[in-house]
Motif scaffolding. Structure first.
Motif, PDB file in Angstrom:
ATOM      1  N   GLY A 201     -41.671  14.225 -28.022  1.00  0.00           N
ATOM      2  CA  GLY A 201     -40.593  14.325 -28.017  1.00  0.00           C
ATOM      3  C   GLY A 201     -39.950  16.188 -27.884  1.00  0.00           C
ATOM      4  O   GLY A 201     -39.906  16.589 -27.417  1.00  0.00           O
ATOM      5  N   ASP A 202     -40.703  17.032 -28.830  1.00  0.00           N
ATOM      6  CA  ASP A 202     -40.712  17.923 -30.210  1.00  0.00           C
ATOM      7  C   ASP A 202     -41.246  19.125 -28.601  1.00  0.00           C
ATOM      8  O   ASP A 202     -40.272  19.662 -28.029  1.00  0.00           O
ATOM      9  N   ILE A 203     -42.034  18.716 -27.890  1.00  0.00           N
ATOM     10  CA  ILE A 203     -42.213  19.282 -26.996  1.00  0.00           C
ATOM     11  C   ILE A 203     -41.592  19.458 -25.773  1.00  0.00           C
ATOM     12  O   ILE A 203     -41.350  20.822 -24.832  1.00  0.00           O
ATOM     13  N   ALA A 204     -41.507  17.926 -25.587  1.00  0.00           N
ATOM     14  CA  ALA A 204     -40.647  18.292 -23.843  1.00  0.00           C
ATOM     15  C   ALA A 204     -39.680  18.539 -24.226  1.00  0.00           C
ATOM     16  O   ALA A 204     -38.969  19.605 -23.261  1.00  0.00           O
ATOM     17  N   ASN A 205     -39.324  18.765 -25.659  1.00  0.00           N
ATOM     18  CA  ASN A 205     -37.149  19.408 -25.685  1.00  0.00           C
ATOM     19  C   ASN A 205     -37.532  20.879 -25.751  1.00  0.00           C
ATOM     20  O   ASN A 205     -36.796  21.816 -24.427  1.00  0.00           O
ATOM     21  N   ASP A 206     -38.888  21.395 -26.326  1.00  0.00           N
ATOM     22  CA  ASP A 206     -39.004  23.038 -26.089  1.00  0.00           C
ATOM     23  C   ASP A 206     -38.972  23.912 -24.582  1.00  0.00           C
ATOM     24  O   ASP A 206     -38.686  24.547 -24.184  1.00  0.00           O
ATOM     25  N   GLN A 207     -39.366  23.140 -23.941  1.00  0.00           N
ATOM     26  CA  GLN A 207     -40.033  23.399 -22.487  1.00  0.00           C
ATOM     27  C   GLN A 207     -39.272  22.855 -21.225  1.00  0.00           C
ATOM     28  O   GLN A 207     -39.319  22.611 -20.124  1.00  0.00           O
ATOM     29  N   ASN A 208     -37.944  21.873 -22.310  1.00  0.00           N
ATOM     30  CA  ASN A 208     -36.912  21.953 -20.878  1.00  0.00           C
ATOM     31  C   ASN A 208     -37.703  20.964 -19.536  1.00  0.00           C
ATOM     32  O   ASN A 208     -37.917  20.620 -18.330  1.00  0.00           O
ATOM     33  N   VAL A 209     -38.097  19.764 -20.466  1.00  0.00           N
ATOM     34  CA  VAL A 209     -39.241  18.202 -18.701  1.00  0.00           C
ATOM     35  C   VAL A 209     -39.147  17.785 -20.047  1.00  0.00           C
ATOM     36  O   VAL A 209     -39.105  17.154 -21.444  1.00  0.00           O
ATOM     37  N   SER A 210     -39.243  16.423 -18.774  1.00  0.00           N
ATOM     38  CA  SER A 210     -39.375  15.102 -20.229  1.00  0.00           C
ATOM     39  C   SER A 210     -40.505  14.404 -20.535  1.00  0.00           C
ATOM     40  O   SER A 210     -41.615  15.063 -20.467  1.00  0.00           O
ATOM     41  N   PRO A 211     -40.500  13.483 -20.958  1.00  0.00           N
ATOM     42  CA  PRO A 211     -41.707  13.287 -22.095  1.00  0.00           C
ATOM     43  C   PRO A 211     -42.715  12.719 -20.865  1.00  0.00           C
ATOM     44  O   PRO A 211     -43.648  12.704 -21.292  1.00  0.00           O
ATOM     45  N   SER A 212     -42.062  11.898 -20.417  1.00  0.00           N
ATOM     46  CA  SER A 212     -42.952  11.241 -19.238  1.00  0.00           C
ATOM     47  C   SER A 212     -43.747  12.224 -18.596  1.00  0.00           C
ATOM     48  O   SER A 212     -44.697  11.928 -18.185  1.00  0.00           O
ATOM     49  N   TYR A 213     -43.026  13.736 -17.792  1.00  0.00           N
ATOM     50  CA  TYR A 213     -43.953  14.440 -17.397  1.00  0.00           C
ATOM     51  C   TYR A 213     -44.771  15.030 -18.479  1.00  0.00           C
ATOM     52  O   TYR A 213     -46.458  15.274 -17.847  1.00  0.00           O
ATOM     53  N   ILE A 214     -44.986  15.169 -18.983  1.00  0.00           N
ATOM     54  CA  ILE A 214     -45.569  15.819 -20.617  1.00  0.00           C
ATOM     55  C   ILE A 214     -47.343  14.459 -20.301  1.00  0.00           C
ATOM     56  O   ILE A 214     -48.168  14.838 -19.731  1.00  0.00           O
ATOM     57  N   THR A 215     -46.357  12.750 -21.000  1.00  0.00           N
ATOM     58  CA  THR A 215     -47.856  12.193 -20.551  1.00  0.00           C
ATOM     59  C   THR A 215     -48.561  11.750 -19.339  1.00  0.00           C
ATOM     60  O   THR A 215     -49.636  11.742 -19.042  1.00  0.00           O
ATOM     61  N   HIS A 216     -47.780  11.737 -18.698  1.00  0.00           N
ATOM     62  CA  HIS A 216     -48.393  11.855 -17.322  1.00  0.00           C
ATOM     63  C   HIS A 216     -49.436  12.444 -16.339  1.00  0.00           C
ATOM     64  O   HIS A 216     -50.390  12.277 -16.255  1.00  0.00           O
ATOM     65  N   ASN A 217     -49.496  14.436 -17.206  1.00  0.00           N
ATOM     66  CA  ASN A 217     -49.583  15.449 -16.673  1.00  0.00           C
ATOM     67  C   ASN A 217     -51.060  15.424 -17.966  1.00  0.00           C
ATOM     68  O   ASN A 217     -51.977  16.337 -17.709  1.00  0.00           O
ATOM     69  N   LEU A 218     -50.762  15.238 -19.127  1.00  0.00           N
ATOM     70  CA  LEU A 218     -51.712  15.143 -20.202  1.00  0.00           C
ATOM     71  C   LEU A 218     -53.694  15.177 -19.623  1.00  0.00           C
ATOM     72  O   LEU A 218     -54.055  15.573 -20.184  1.00  0.00           O
ATOM     73  N   ASP A 219     -53.302  14.199 -18.901  1.00  0.00           N
ATOM     74  CA  ASP A 219     -54.582  13.213 -18.682  1.00  0.00           C
ATOM     75  C   ASP A 219     -55.478  14.430 -18.103  1.00  0.00           C
ATOM     76  O   ASP A 219     -57.208  14.852 -17.789  1.00  0.00           O
ATOM     77  N   LEU A 220     -54.631  15.248 -17.749  1.00  0.00           N
ATOM     78  CA  LEU A 220     -55.515  17.026 -16.978  1.00  0.00           C
ATOM     79  C   LEU A 220     -56.042  17.921 -18.024  1.00  0.00           C
ATOM     80  O   LEU A 220     -57.625  18.813 -17.924  1.00  0.00           O
ATOM     81  N   ALA A 221     -56.048  17.353 -19.237  1.00  0.00           N
ATOM     82  CA  ALA A 221     -56.113  18.376 -20.435  1.00  0.00           C
ATOM     83  C   ALA A 221     -58.261  17.389 -20.367  1.00  0.00           C
ATOM     84  O   ALA A 221     -58.557  17.898 -21.087  1.00  0.00           O
ATOM     85  N   PHE A 222     -58.264  16.556 -19.746  1.00  0.00           N
ATOM     86  CA  PHE A 222     -58.991  15.762 -20.374  1.00  0.00           C
ATOM     87  C   PHE A 222     -60.244  15.646 -18.728  1.00  0.00           C
ATOM     88  O   PHE A 222     -61.270  15.087 -18.911  1.00  0.00           O
ATOM     89  N   LEU A 223     -60.463  16.469 -18.001  1.00  0.00           N
ATOM     90  CA  LEU A 223     -60.705  16.839 -16.795  1.00  0.00           C
ATOM     91  C   LEU A 223     -62.770  17.230 -16.975  1.00  0.00           C
ATOM     92  O   LEU A 223     -62.503  18.266 -18.628  1.00  0.00           O
ATOM     93  N   SER A 224     -63.611  17.173 -16.428  1.00  0.00           N
ATOM     94  CA  SER A 224     -64.922  16.977 -16.750  1.00  0.00           C
ATOM     95  C   SER A 224     -64.928  18.663 -16.856  1.00  0.00           C
ATOM     96  O   SER A 224     -64.320  19.455 -15.523  1.00  0.00           O
ATOM     97  N   PRO A 225     -65.695  19.262 -17.522  1.00  0.00           N
ATOM     98  CA  PRO A 225     -66.324  21.138 -16.856  1.00  0.00           C
ATOM     99  C   PRO A 225     -66.819  21.132 -15.385  1.00  0.00           C
ATOM    100  O   PRO A 225     -66.429  21.741 -15.006  1.00  0.00           O
ATOM    101  N   ARG A 226     -67.061  20.462 -15.084  1.00  0.00           N
ATOM    102  CA  ARG A 226     -67.595  20.326 -13.664  1.00  0.00           C
ATOM    103  C   ARG A 226     -66.404  20.495 -12.531  1.00  0.00           C
ATOM    104  O   ARG A 226     -66.873  21.225 -12.304  1.00  0.00           O
ATOM    105  N   ILE A 227     -65.419  19.808 -12.811  1.00  0.00           N
ATOM    106  CA  ILE A 227     -64.511  19.205 -11.856  1.00  0.00           C
ATOM    107  C   ILE A 227     -63.484  21.066 -12.505  1.00  0.00           C
ATOM    108  O   ILE A 227     -62.504  21.707 -11.489  1.00  0.00           O
ATOM    109  N   LEU A 228     -63.331  21.521 -14.010  1.00  0.00           N
ATOM    110  CA  LEU A 228     -62.790  23.047 -14.029  1.00  0.00           C
ATOM    111  C   LEU A 228     -62.980  23.852 -13.319  1.00  0.00           C
ATOM    112  O   LEU A 228     -62.835  24.505 -12.910  1.00  0.00           O
ATOM    113  N   GLU A 229     -64.940  23.508 -13.705  1.00  0.00           N
ATOM    114  CA  GLU A 229     -65.316  24.863 -12.911  1.00  0.00           C
ATOM    115  C   GLU A 229     -65.076  24.709 -11.517  1.00  0.00           C
ATOM    116  O   GLU A 229     -64.641  26.393 -10.859  1.00  0.00           O
TER     117      GLU A 229
END
Length: 211
Positions: free
Chosen positions: A149-177
Motif C-alpha cells: 500500500g505504501d509503495i502504491a501510494n508513493d508511485q501513484n499506482v494501485s496495490p493490485s497493479y503492484i501485486t500483478h506485476n510483482l511476479d516479474l521479479a521472479f523470472l528465471s535468469p534464462r528468461i531475463l537474459e
C-alpha cells in the motif's frame, strides 16, 4: 557523455575529438598515441544497450525511462582491451565489469576498433525491461519492510497493479537474459503482461516467454 572515462588496458586515457567532412560532423574517442579511434556515437550506443540489456541501471520510476545520457552517467570507467570493452559502473566496485566483444581493423598505422553492429542496432522492448526492473525494485522495498500500500501510494499506482506485476521479479535468469537481448517470444510485451499469469516454476515460464 563518456569523455574522461575511456581508457586502454594500460590505463592511458582516450580523448574526445571531432572531425568534419563537408557539413557532417563526426565525433570520436581517440587513444593517447592516436593509434586507436572509436566512433563516439556507436560506442555510446553499444554501452547504453549493454546497460539496459543486463538490467543494471538504477531504476528511478519517478523520472520515467532514463535517457541515454542519464544512463551513461552510471559509467565510472570504460576500458578498451584488445578484444573487448569492459564497463565499470559507479558505486559498484565489487561487481565484475560488463564486457562487450569487439574486433580490430588496421588501416595503415591506425587501428580502428569495430564494434558488434548487432549490439548497436538491436531493438529492445524497453517498456518490458523497465517493468521488470520496477518489479525488482518493489520486491526490494517489500523485503526492507515496506507495505504494498505504501509503495502504491508513493508511485501513484494501485496495490493490485503492484501485486500483478510483482511476479516479474521472479523470472528465471534464462528468461531475463533473453529479454535483455530481445529474444523473448514475439507475443511477449509490456502490454501483454496484463493478460498473462506468470507461473512460479521456471520451466513453465519458458513455455510462455521463450516459445
Amino acid at each position: 557523455p563518456l569523455a574522461g572515462k575511456v581508457f586502454d588496458h594500460q590505463g592511458h586515457a582516450f580523448y574526445a575529438h571531432h572531425a568534419r567532412k563537408g557539413q557532417q560532423r563526426y565525433r570520436y574517442y581517440v587513444s593517447a598515441d592516436d593509434q586507436v579511434r572509436l566512433p563516439a556515437s556507436e560506442l555510446e550506443q553499444v554501452v547504453f544497450n549493454a546497460l539496459v540489456h543486463r538490467l543494471v541501471v538504477q531504476h528511478q520510476p519517478s523520472t520515467g525511462e532514463p535517457s541515454q545520457r542519464e544512463t551513461l552517467n552510471q559509467v565510472e570507467r570504460l576500458v578498451v582491451g584488445s578484444g573487448e570493452l569492459a564497463i565499470h559502473l559507479a558505486g559498484k566496485k565489487e561487481t565484475p565489469p560488463i564486457c562487450i566483444p569487439l574486433s580490430q581493423r588496421r588501416r595503415g598505422v591506425e587501428r580502428k576498433l569495430v564494434l558488434d553492429r548487432q549490439n548497436i542496432r538491436r531493438k529492445l522492448d524497453r517498456a518490458l525491461i523497465r517493468r521488470i526492473v520496477q518489479a525488482m525494485d518493489w520486491l526490494d522495498s517489500i523485503k526492507a519492510g515496506r507495505s504494498i500500500g505504501d509503495i502504491a501510494n508513493d508511485q501513484n499506482v494501485s496495490p493490485s497493479y503492484i501485486t500483478h506485476n510483482l511476479d516479474l521479479a521472479f523470472l528465471s535468469p534464462r528468461i531475463l537474459e533473453a529479454i535483455s537481448e530481445g529474444r523473448q517470444a514475439p507475443h511477449i510485451s509490456a502490454y501483454q503482461l496484463s493478460k498473462i499469469s506468470i507461473p512460479v516454476k521456471w520451466n513453465e515460464q519458458d513455455a510462455i516467454f521463450l516459445s
